[in-house]
Design an enzyme around this catalytic site. Structure first.
Site, PDB file in Angstrom:
ATOM      1  N   LYS A  92     -11.076  10.135  21.398  1.00  0.00           N
ATOM      2  CA  LYS A  92     -12.045   9.583  22.352  1.00  0.00           C
ATOM      3  C   LYS A  92     -11.557   9.752  23.779  1.00  0.00           C
ATOM      4  CE  LYS A  92     -14.716   6.505  19.425  1.00  0.00           C
ATOM      5  NZ  LYS A  92     -15.218   5.195  19.109  1.00  0.00           N
ATOM      6  N   LYS A 127     -17.509  13.837  11.425  1.00  0.00           N
ATOM      7  CA  LYS A 127     -18.120  12.676  10.760  1.00  0.00           C
ATOM      8  C   LYS A 127     -19.433  12.293  11.452  1.00  0.00           C
ATOM      9  CE  LYS A 127     -16.529   8.452  12.977  1.00  0.00           C
ATOM     10  NZ  LYS A 127     -16.442   7.033  12.828  1.00  0.00           N
ATOM     11  N   LYS A 158     -22.308   7.285  15.499  1.00  0.00           N
ATOM     12  CA  LYS A 158     -23.366   6.779  16.389  1.00  0.00           C
ATOM     13  C   LYS A 158     -23.378   7.560  17.694  1.00  0.00           C
ATOM     14  CE  LYS A 158     -22.704   2.020  14.974  1.00  0.00           C
ATOM     15  NZ  LYS A 158     -21.253   1.873  15.225  1.00  0.00           N
TER      16      LYS A 158
HETATM   17  N1  AQP Z   1     -19.516   8.936   8.926  1.00  0.00           N
HETATM   18  C1  AQP Z   1     -19.040   7.849   8.315  1.00  0.00           C
HETATM   19  N2  AQP Z   1     -18.794   7.893   6.978  1.00  0.00           N
HETATM   20  C2  AQP Z   1     -18.315   6.787   6.339  1.00  0.00           C
HETATM   21  N3  AQP Z   1     -18.087   5.604   6.948  1.00  0.00           N
HETATM   22  C3  AQP Z   1     -18.335   5.522   8.268  1.00  0.00           C
HETATM   23  N4  AQP Z   1     -18.222   4.517   9.163  1.00  0.00           N
HETATM   24  C4  AQP Z   1     -18.609   4.956  10.382  1.00  0.00           C
HETATM   25  N5  AQP Z   1     -18.975   6.253  10.320  1.00  0.00           N
HETATM   26  C5  AQP Z   1     -18.813   6.632   9.021  1.00  0.00           C
HETATM   27  C6  AQP Z   1     -17.770   3.173   8.829  1.00  0.00           C
HETATM   28  O1  AQP Z   1     -18.715   2.244   9.340  1.00  0.00           O
HETATM   29  C7  AQP Z   1     -18.030   1.044   9.682  1.00  0.00           C
HETATM   30  C8  AQP Z   1     -18.462   0.579  11.045  1.00  0.00           C
HETATM   31  O2  AQP Z   1     -18.141   1.542  11.998  1.00  0.00           O
HETATM   32  P1  AQP Z   1     -18.162   1.180  13.535  1.00  0.00           P
HETATM   33  O3  AQP Z   1     -19.534   1.256  14.045  1.00  0.00           O
HETATM   34  O4  AQP Z   1     -17.523  -0.099  13.782  1.00  0.00           O
HETATM   35  O5  AQP Z   1     -17.217   2.229  14.164  1.00  0.00           O
HETATM   36  P2  AQP Z   1     -17.129   3.754  14.046  1.00  0.00           P
HETATM   37  O6  AQP Z   1     -16.331   4.109  12.844  1.00  0.00           O
HETATM   38  O7  AQP Z   1     -16.551   4.198  15.326  1.00  0.00           O
HETATM   39  O8  AQP Z   1     -18.634   4.230  13.847  1.00  0.00           O
HETATM   40  P3  AQP Z   1     -19.350   5.323  14.651  1.00  0.00           P
HETATM   41  O9  AQP Z   1     -20.685   5.480  14.075  1.00  0.00           O
HETATM   42  O10 AQP Z   1     -18.523   6.557  14.714  1.00  0.00           O
HETATM   43  O11 AQP Z   1     -19.500   4.654  16.065  1.00  0.00           O
HETATM   44  P4  AQP Z   1     -19.121   5.190  17.496  1.00  0.00           P
HETATM   45  O12 AQP Z   1     -19.804   6.506  17.661  1.00  0.00           O
HETATM   46  O13 AQP Z   1     -19.675   4.126  18.387  1.00  0.00           O
HETATM   47  O14 AQP Z   1     -17.622   5.302  17.558  1.00  0.00           O
HETATM   48  C9  AQP Z   1     -16.532   1.332   9.613  1.00  0.00           C
HETATM   49  O15 AQP Z   1     -16.037   0.750   8.419  1.00  0.00           O
HETATM   50  C10 AQP Z   1     -16.469   2.822   9.539  1.00  0.00           C
HETATM   51  O16 AQP Z   1     -15.363   3.254   8.783  1.00  0.00           O
END
Ligand code: AQP
Length: 345
Positions: free
Chosen positions: A116, A200, A203
């Site tokens: 990031k 992956k 969001k």
């Molecule tokens: N692609 C994924 N596959 C499986 N699990 C996932 N998680 C996120 N993306 C995937 C799981 O969702 C939970 C919550 O995630 P989060 O929103 O707290 O943080 P993150 O992992 O950073 O999710 P994003 O979507 O990638 O958000 P941004 O873009 O804001 O950083 C966690 O248990 C995560 O493992």
């Protein structure tokens, strides 16, 4: 909350209007199932989302929307604690104590921070982003959670939480905190982006590569139809050589409960388009009731806020007790109520 040995904790960031299929399969599905086996504490981690500097109005709105989606997928507030992280101040208080036992080097090794921060550049990278995994450790340790259901992307952060917990127990005595175990379901641990199946689903990723829980059936079908595949025609599970098709098969299998082998058999001799059309129907069928229930919760913000207020009260009772225990072992003088008047002395 009587048995911490069987307590589970997890959280999700309010960083988008809608959660996505990766959050759903990698985390939420397990969170719902865990309610039958564990005392569950689930949190909208709004403080974490501040690390990437969202707009204040957006974060307020997304905090409610995220909670509504958690309820809509089946988090039951009569069985589990559901609350907003910033409503329980001990999260930041414990973070400070943990900051003081975390090595700068070990925090610098977190790959999510490296990814990031390299995307944001040094001017756009905050100390908060660097400290994110320590806040996450505080979230978990504050509830004496024994088990943490997350996706694969959180494995390294969980490892840091375990290291910090072990360090606390070594320095300040056994029983200072519980050392948590990650719970990661291999098959759905990482749902990939539909446009770039080597990354992956995230969001903050490419909007065309995400399947959002709140997308309309038309948008979901369009995104699946335009998912990147490969130049071959054979439907086969091979994540290294065929990441796009393999990702679609993983999603198909997770949403139907059927094995990947059985699905591959069924589609032998068929085109990629057949698989995509059927998968779109499966996704729409899974997401439609979630979208409808989310809309109902959002139409009643007072009910939603009351659920979150009750959750914060229940969470706060555990957090106060655990923070008090840890702070005491650090040697912090406990605050006492003022009882005698100096004026009369
Ligand atoms: N692609 C994924 N596959 C499986 N699990 C996932 N998680 C996120 N993306 C995937 C799981 O969702 C939970 C919550 O995630 P989060 O929103 O707290 O943080 P993150 O992992 O950073 O999710 P994003 O979507 O990638 O958000 P941004 O873009 O804001 O950083 C966690 O248990 C995560 O493992």
């Amino acid at each position: 909350m009587s048995n911490p040995e069987s307590r589970a904790f997890s959280g999700i960031q309010p960083t988008a209007d809608s959660l996505h299929l990766g959050n759903y399969l990698g985390a939420l599905v397990n969170w719902v199932a865990f309610q039958d086996k564990f005392e569950c504490v689930y949190c909208v981690v709004d403080l974490h989302s501040l690390t990437v500097g969202p707009d204040p109005a957006a974060i307020r709105e997304r905090t409610r929307r995220t909670a509504a989606q958690m309820l809509a997928v089946g988090i039951d507030p009569t069985r589990s604690i559901l609350f907003v992280q910033s409503h329980v101040p001990q999260h930041t208080e414990l973070t400070w104590l943990l900051n003081c036992i975390t090595g700068f080097g070990e925090a610098s090794r977190m790959t999510q921070f490296k990814d990031k921060s390299s995307r944001r550049g040094s001017e756009g990278t905050t100390v908060g982003l660097f400290d994110y995994p320590v806040l996450m450790a505080a979230d978990i340790l504050l509830y004496d959670a024994a088990i943490v259901p997350v996706g694969e992307d959180q494995r390294q952060h969980l490892e840091l939480s375990r290291d910090l917990a072990t360090r606390l127990n070594t320095r300040y005595g056994e029983g200072t905190v519980i050392v948590p175990e990650p719970y990661i379901v291999a098959a759905t641990a990482k749902i990939q982006d539909l446009q770039d199946p080597t990354a992956k689903m995230s969001k903050s990723g490419n909007p065309g590569g995400i399947l959002e829980l709140l997308d309309s059936p038309k948008v979901l079908a369009k995104r699946i139809k335009s998912a990147v595949t490969d130049g071959e025609t054979e439907i086969r599970f091979d994540p290294a050589k065929k990441p796009g098709i393999s990702n679609l098969l993983t999603i198909y299998s997770a949403l139907t409960g059927r094995s990947i082998d059985a699905i591959v058999q069924e589609y032998q001799g068929k085109m990629y388009g057949h698989l995509k059309v059927d998968l779109a129907e499966i996704v729409v069928e899974a997401f439609t009731p979630i979208r409808e229930r989310t809309e109902q919760y959002l139409a009643e913000p007072e009910t939603l806020d009351a659920i979150l207020a009750e959750g914060a009260e229940r969470a706060g009772r555990i957090a106060q007790q655990v923070y008090g225990r840890v702070a005491d072992r650090f040697g912090l003088l406990p605050p006492r109520r003022h009882t005698t008047s100096h004026a009369s002395a």
